[in-house]
Design an enzyme around this catalytic site. Structure first.
Site, mmCIF file in Angstrom:
data_model
loop_
_atom_site.group_PDB
_atom_site.id
_atom_site.type_symbol
_atom_site.label_atom_id
_atom_site.label_comp_id
_atom_site.label_asym_id
_atom_site.label_seq_id
_atom_site.Cartn_x
_atom_site.Cartn_y
_atom_site.Cartn_z
ATOM 1 N N HIS A 89 0.870 -1.194 0.000
ATOM 2 C CA HIS A 89 0.000 0.000 0.000
ATOM 3 C C HIS A 89 0.896 1.229 0.000
ATOM 4 C CE1 HIS A 89 -3.892 2.032 1.673
ATOM 5 N NE2 HIS A 89 -3.121 2.921 1.070
ATOM 6 N N HIS A 99 1.377 4.860 -2.379
ATOM 7 C CA HIS A 99 1.056 5.737 -3.509
ATOM 8 C C HIS A 99 2.353 6.382 -3.957
ATOM 9 C CE1 HIS A 99 -3.317 5.595 -2.552
ATOM 10 N NE2 HIS A 99 -2.850 5.382 -1.335
ATOM 11 N N HIS A 113 -9.455 1.067 -1.569
ATOM 12 C CA HIS A 113 -9.452 1.685 -0.247
ATOM 13 C C HIS A 113 -10.884 1.587 0.285
ATOM 14 C CE1 HIS A 113 -5.624 3.302 -1.461
ATOM 15 N NE2 HIS A 113 -5.513 4.110 -0.430
ATOM 16 N N GLU A 138 -11.306 3.308 5.631
ATOM 17 C CA GLU A 138 -10.246 4.172 6.183
ATOM 18 C C GLU A 138 -10.974 5.253 6.996
ATOM 19 O OE1 GLU A 138 -8.139 6.456 3.222
ATOM 20 O OE2 GLU A 138 -6.566 7.093 4.609
ATOM 21 N N ASP A 152 1.817 3.986 2.885
ATOM 22 C CA ASP A 152 0.778 4.830 2.271
ATOM 23 C C ASP A 152 1.377 6.011 1.502
ATOM 24 O OD1 ASP A 152 -1.820 5.469 1.556
ATOM 25 O OD2 ASP A 152 -2.456 6.139 3.537
ATOM 26 N N ASP A 153 1.640 7.112 2.192
ATOM 27 C CA ASP A 153 2.221 8.316 1.582
ATOM 28 C C ASP A 153 3.375 8.790 2.471
ATOM 29 O OD1 ASP A 153 0.059 8.916 -0.571
ATOM 30 O OD2 ASP A 153 -1.082 8.638 1.281
#
Ligand code: ADE
Ligand code: ZN
Length: 334
Positions: free
Chosen positions: A16, A18, A196, A199, A277-278
């Site tokens: 996961h 991005h 997703h 969340e 994630d980010d």
């Protein structure tokens, strides 16, 4: 061996991530300079000071704005290569990377520029760093399904580079049921499906993603804790949740890492693992996420090993490859 040593030594897969979320403030400025873009911030420190989010949307607003500096194949290469260097540092040996083509094509950037830049770097990552990888194309759920269907058409010449499709961006008020047609097309084409769900959105969105989109894996999914029935179902179906601890705290899904349900879900037999994630926005890459979990939740060595194993078991690599990494984990952990 201390938990910290174990975390550093274990091979891990990241499921996961991005790629646009790995755009560090310094790179925002370097690319803005290269592409002659004027930024509304004086310097990288001033930009980083804005990374104080109250929810998913407050993050997305800044994230999409920063993404505008990505323009050429070389920019996408540099972005992806920088992420792979973090992987090498953290012993992430396999990654399944999201990209958001609509964030770029909507600005007039060619789909091919985006995907070729990313793919060039992934191929170099395999050759030079021994990191295997796959690409997952995400549809932005705040845009209509017609937009996603158009993106699906633009992706046709590049499907050989795409392992799966996903669904991201603003979750509340954009339920999975809005995207059944485009997901059905991707399934028919033989792609893997993720979304997703749960969340910020309710547990019902997880159920919709499973029943209406036929997903193979749930991204985030932490609000599953609100449904005992659903927790039992994903346990029975061996359905994985790609959990992102630092992200959940930075986006205020939990106000404290000590309240994160990661280990509760793991101990219930749900296939969870750790992802970043980010990472440029949320305080760190893979090992920083493990360390934050270690500090707040004090996992046992067995739990850390189980999280690493789950990252491969939930991945889209072959069973033979999975078994190879599980054996390597056992060798490191003993
Ligand atoms: N796009 C990038 N990061 C995201 C996240 N955490 N949730 C939804 N969409 C995203
Ligand atoms: Zn995400």
């Amino acid at each position: 061996m201390s938990n910290l040593e174990l975390i550093k030594k274990l091979p891990k897969a990241e499921l996961h991530l991005h790629i646009e979320g790995t755009l560090e403030p310094e790179m925002v400025f370097a690319l803005a300079k290269r592409n002659n873009i004027e930024l509304p911030y004086a310097n990288a420190e001033e930009l980083a000071a804005l990374y104080d989010f109250s929810d998913l949307q407050s993050f997305l607003d800044l994230y999409y704005q920063a993404t505008d500096v990505l323009q050429t194949r070389q920019d996408f290469y540099d972005l992806t290569w920088a992420y792979l260097e973090h992987c090498a540092e953290d012993r992430v040996v396999h990654c399944e990377i999201f990209f958001d083509p609509q964030s770029h094509t909507s600005r007039g950037i060619e789909f091919g520029e985006v995907i070729q830049g990313i793919d060039d770097a992934l191929k170099a990552g395999q050759e030079k760093l021994g990191i295997s990888s796959q690409l997952i194309m995400c549809f932005l759920r705040h845009l209509p399904e017609a937009d996603a269907l158009q993106t699906w058409e633009q992706a046709q010449p590049w499907l050989h580079l795409i392992q799966g499709v996903g669904l991201d961006s603003s979750e509340k008020d954009f339920p999975p049921q809005l995207f059944t047609n485009v997901f059905a097309k991707a399934k028919e084409a033989g792609l893997r499906l993720v979304a997703h769900a749960g969340e910020e959105g309710p547990a019902d969105y997880i159920e919709q993603a499973l029943d209406l989109l036929n997903i193979d894996r749930i991204d985030h999914g932490v609000r599953i804790t609100e449904s005992e029935t659903l927790m039992q179902r994903v346990t029975d179906e061996n359905m994985a949740l790609t959990v992102c601890p630092l992200s959940n705290v930075r986006l205020c899904v939990y106000d404290d890492m000590a309240k994160h349900p990661l280990l509760t879900l793991l101990d219930r037999g749900i296939r969870v693992m750790i992802n970043s994630d980010d990472p440029a926005y949320f305080g760190g890459y893979m090992n920083q996420n493990f360390i934050a979990v270690d500090e707040a939740l004090s996992p046992s060595a067995e739990q850390i090993v189980a999280l690493a194993k789950n990252s491969f078991l939930a991945s889209f690599i072959s069973e033979a490859e999975q078994q190879k990494w599980l054996a390597e984990i056992d060798a490191v952990a003993q």
